[in-house]
Design an enzyme around this catalytic site. Structure first.
Site: not given
Ligand code: PLP
Length: 290
Positions: A31, A50, A146, A178, A202
């Site tokens: 996703y 991505r 993702k 994270e 991620l």
């Molecule tokens: N890490 C995780 C596990 C996430 O689910 C997300 C966003 O949903 C992020 C980091 C941050 O990603 P982004 O800055 O692209 O929203």
């Protein structure tokens, strides 16, 4: 709300998928979430890249070209009643006629998108910051993908909610990975620290922006492994994501973060970074597709 399902635009409430869909049965899908400001999707190419990396990682061929994705996304954005949005994209390995783990042959993927209003954190929340807990990172070895198999994130996030907190900061082998739905930055002695992109986290698009803004404004920063001890004794902590933007974390495991005047409050570097981010959002993201 308008959605898109397998070639059709339709009201979200009318979208139907098979109970044999592999996304439903196995979490077998990928996703994306694209933030949209004043109807301009932000970093659409980076999000589609991505998405491609996630699809490659789970060996699912991309059902659409970039031009096709763009056309679907732009139509959803145009049809929505709200200008600031989050476009959700999900692709699963489709619905076979039986439940069996190996990849099915000749089964088309399920492609689902919908858009929802983007609700950024309130000014009050930004001023107070949010509470977080720490948690063991119990996820699998490809956190850079993702995928919709988010059970470990769900359980971890729920443990934060059960503790009256907004986010869980995950630690693996004594190091920061994270948040359950965000990337994490800490500040020590004026230096912004965050872990490097690898299979343990991620690669956030907002993470990239924060590092770009740090470089542009000459804020000292280091991308390197960050130990649990460094997180626990940080002067400042914040999380980043497309929807949370830059949001201060002001208590960790019930203890206030920081020191001096900023104990338990968003610190000066967090405030500056959020100001730079807001300026970038309003002066750049809102005005064009960048
Ligand atoms: N890490 C995780 C596990 C996430 O689910 C997300 C966003 O949903 C992020 C980091 C941050 O990603 P982004 O800055 O692209 O929203």
């Amino acid at each position: 709300m308008t959605a898109y399902l397998n070639g059709q635009f339709l009201p979200l409430a009318d979208a139907r998928i098979s109970p044999l869909d592999r996304g439903f049965l196995f979490g077998d899908g990928a996703y994306e979430v694209i933030p949209v400001y004043s109807r301009h999707p932000f970093r659409i190419d980076e999000h589609l890249r991505r998405l491609q990396a996630s699809l490659d990682g789970i060996q699912l061929s991309n059902p659409h070209s970039s031009e096709e994705w763009r056309a679907i996304i732009l139509r959803l954005i145009a049809d929505a009643d709200f200008a600031d949005q989050t476009v959700y994209i999900q692709i699963t390995r489709g619905a076979d006629s039986k439940r069996d783990q190996p990849f099915p042959k000749g089964v088309p993927p399920t492609v689902f998108l919908f858009t929802a209003p983007l609700l950024a954190p309130s000014a009050a929340l930004r001023e107070s910051g949010v509470a977080a807990i720490t948690a063991d990172d119990i996820r699998w070895g490809r956190c850079d993908l993702k995928t919709v198999a988010l059970l470990a994130n769900v359980l971890t996030r729920q443990s934060a909610v059960d503790a009256g907190c907004t986010e869980a900061i995950m630690l693996r082998d004594g190091f920061l990975t994270e948040g359950s739905a965000s990337n994490i930055f800490c500040v020590r002695d004026g230096v912004i620290l965050t872990p490097p992109k690898d299979h343990r986290m991620l690669p956030g698009i907002t993470y990239d922006i924060v590092l770009e803004l740090s470089a542009k404004h000459g804020a000292p920063h280091e991308v390197r492994p960050v130990s649990e001890a460094e997180v626990r004794t940080a002067d400042e902590l914040w999380m980043t994501s497309s929807t949370k933007e830059v949001l201060g974390i002001t208590t960790l495991d019930r203890k206030p973060v920081g020191r001096g005047d900023y104990l338990g409050k968003p610190g000066p570097v967090t405030r500056r970074m959020h100001a730079w981010y807001s300026e970038f959002r309003d002066d750049v993201m809102r005005k064009a597709c960048v």
